[in-house]
Write a protein that holds these residues in place. Structure first.
Motif, mmCIF file in Angstrom:
data_model
loop_
_atom_site.group_PDB
_atom_site.id
_atom_site.type_symbol
_atom_site.label_atom_id
_atom_site.label_comp_id
_atom_site.label_asym_id
_atom_site.label_seq_id
_atom_site.Cartn_x
_atom_site.Cartn_y
_atom_site.Cartn_z
ATOM 1 N N UNK A 297 34.084 23.164 80.069
ATOM 2 C CA UNK A 297 35.264 22.468 80.594
ATOM 3 C C UNK A 297 34.878 21.172 81.303
ATOM 4 N N UNK A 298 33.648 21.122 81.822
ATOM 5 C CA UNK A 298 33.170 19.911 82.495
ATOM 6 C C UNK A 298 32.626 18.878 81.507
ATOM 7 N N UNK A 299 32.630 19.243 80.217
ATOM 8 C CA UNK A 299 32.213 18.279 79.205
ATOM 9 C C UNK A 299 30.836 18.496 78.623
ATOM 10 N N UNK A 300 30.148 19.558 79.015
ATOM 11 C CA UNK A 300 28.816 19.841 78.471
ATOM 12 C C UNK A 300 28.967 20.718 77.228
ATOM 13 N N UNK A 301 28.846 20.102 76.081
ATOM 14 C CA UNK A 301 28.999 20.803 74.809
ATOM 15 C C UNK A 301 27.609 21.170 74.292
ATOM 16 N N UNK A 302 27.457 22.414 73.865
ATOM 17 C CA UNK A 302 26.158 22.916 73.404
ATOM 18 C C UNK A 302 26.209 23.164 71.896
ATOM 19 N N UNK A 303 25.421 22.411 71.165
ATOM 20 C CA UNK A 303 25.285 22.620 69.728
ATOM 21 C C UNK A 303 23.888 23.164 69.440
ATOM 22 N N UNK A 304 23.790 23.978 68.400
ATOM 23 C CA UNK A 304 22.515 24.634 68.071
ATOM 24 C C UNK A 304 21.989 25.456 69.253
ATOM 25 N N UNK B 67 24.372 23.524 89.493
ATOM 26 C CA UNK B 67 24.430 24.741 90.306
ATOM 27 C C UNK B 67 25.304 24.515 91.534
ATOM 28 N N UNK B 68 25.102 23.392 92.190
ATOM 29 C CA UNK B 68 25.850 23.063 93.407
ATOM 30 C C UNK B 68 27.353 22.989 93.117
ATOM 31 N N UNK B 69 27.712 22.316 92.047
ATOM 32 C CA UNK B 69 29.135 22.185 91.709
ATOM 33 C C UNK B 69 29.748 23.529 91.349
ATOM 34 N N UNK B 70 28.972 24.364 90.650
ATOM 35 C CA UNK B 70 29.501 25.689 90.301
ATOM 36 C C UNK B 70 29.685 26.534 91.559
ATOM 37 N N UNK B 71 28.700 26.524 92.446
ATOM 38 C CA UNK B 71 28.832 27.280 93.693
ATOM 39 C C UNK B 71 30.034 26.820 94.501
ATOM 40 N N UNK B 72 30.329 25.520 94.429
ATOM 41 C CA UNK B 72 31.430 24.952 95.209
ATOM 42 C C UNK B 72 32.793 25.465 94.758
ATOM 43 N N UNK B 73 32.839 26.110 93.609
ATOM 44 C CA UNK B 73 34.094 26.694 93.128
ATOM 45 C C UNK B 73 34.476 27.959 93.906
ATOM 46 N N UNK C 180 31.360 28.741 80.053
ATOM 47 C CA UNK C 180 32.727 28.249 79.832
ATOM 48 C C UNK C 180 33.086 27.164 80.843
ATOM 49 N N UNK C 181 32.646 27.334 82.073
ATOM 50 C CA UNK C 181 32.912 26.338 83.116
ATOM 51 C C UNK C 181 32.227 25.015 82.779
ATOM 52 N N UNK C 182 30.982 25.080 82.322
ATOM 53 C CA UNK C 182 30.263 23.869 81.947
ATOM 54 C C UNK C 182 30.930 23.179 80.761
ATOM 55 N N UNK D 33 24.204 30.580 89.791
ATOM 56 C CA UNK D 33 23.641 29.256 90.001
ATOM 57 C C UNK D 33 22.431 29.000 89.130
ATOM 58 N N UNK D 34 21.610 30.026 88.944
ATOM 59 C CA UNK D 34 20.438 29.908 88.071
ATOM 60 C C UNK D 34 20.880 29.656 86.626
ATOM 61 N N UNK D 35 21.912 30.366 86.185
ATOM 62 C CA UNK D 35 22.418 30.175 84.822
ATOM 63 C C UNK D 35 22.909 28.736 84.637
ATOM 64 N N UNK D 36 23.666 28.228 85.613
ATOM 65 C CA UNK D 36 24.146 26.845 85.523
ATOM 66 C C UNK D 36 22.972 25.871 85.440
#
Length: 226
Positions: free
Chosen positions: A100-107, A194-200, A96-98, A162-165
């Motif tokens: 919001x950052x603009x990474x849309x996953x199709x298929x 990963x770095x940006x997610x950890x920074x949250x 969900x965080x990704x 971080x691994x998931x990100x």
């Protein structure tokens, strides 16, 4: 005003080995968590695969061994992810965080498995360190699809997130049809996620995870990030 006795006790605590409590003289090591200890301990004691602390009663209250021979300290065990049920909300939170950052996953099917190290070693040809995750994907003339991700079992919550990100970064690159990226560029991009997610998170563990990313000497993952 502190007494001479209290000042001496503070100084003694600072100068004493965090493991054997003997006075520190000569060569001393200090880990990322501020523990100072005699150099010989780092040769005698195993390190936690999540936080890199030396596993012992004084620092971590011991630890556990997984069947793939990884050792995880009891500090990291407090948040260790060992089941899909426990992992699910955190995997979804990263996705969900990704988004919001603009990474849309199709298929992309949000399926995931928790696996042991030997499983990852049998499917990843990379020689860069210890693998912690991978994506399952399908590619042919008609479809390009990510079927899920595999995550190393037993990681502490922050490390696992971080691994998931990171792995979802690989999924996004694949689904976008971005082929042929130099490996340092692709791994560097995924490490940046990963770095940006950890920074949250304002926690010592999140800062440790980011320090590992920033200071990695690896020419692919470390140089790629930098």
């Amino acid at each position: 005003m502190p007494s001479v006795k209290s000042l001496f006790q503070q100084a003694n605590s600072y100068l004493a080995c965090s493991i054997c409590r003997t006075p520190l003289f000569g060569l001393v090591e200090m880990d990322a968590w501020g523990n100072r200890y005699c150099v010989h301990h780092s040769k005698e004691l195993p390190r936690c695969t999540c936080c890199q602390r030396l596993i012992c009663d004084m620092l971590t209250s011991g630890g556990v061994a997984y069947r793939d021979k990884r050792l995880v300290c009891n500090i990291c065990r407090k948040t260790a992810i060992d089941t899909k049920e426990k992992a699910k909300p955190y995997v979804e939170a990263v996705a969900a965080w990704l988004f919001k950052k603009g990474l849309v996953f199709q298929n992309f099917k949000m399926h995931f498995n928790l696996v042991y190290l030997d499983y990852l070693h049998s499917r990843i040809k990379s020689g860069y360190g210890t693998p912690q995750g991978m994506i399952y994907h399908t590619k042919n003339s008609r479809v390009r699809r990510v079927d899920g991700i595999a995550i190393l079992k037993g990681l502490s919550l922050q490390v696992m997130s971080g691994v998931v990100a990171h792995e979802l970064g690989h999924a996004w690159i694949f689904l976008k049809g971005i082929d042929g990226l130099p490996l340092p560029l692709e791994e560097g991009f995924c490490n940046t996620l990963s770095y940006l997610y950890n920074s949250e998170f304002d926690t010592d563990e999140a800062r440790f995870c980011n320090r590992v990313i920033k200071e990695s000497p690896d020419k692919v993952y470390g140089d790629g990030f930098r």
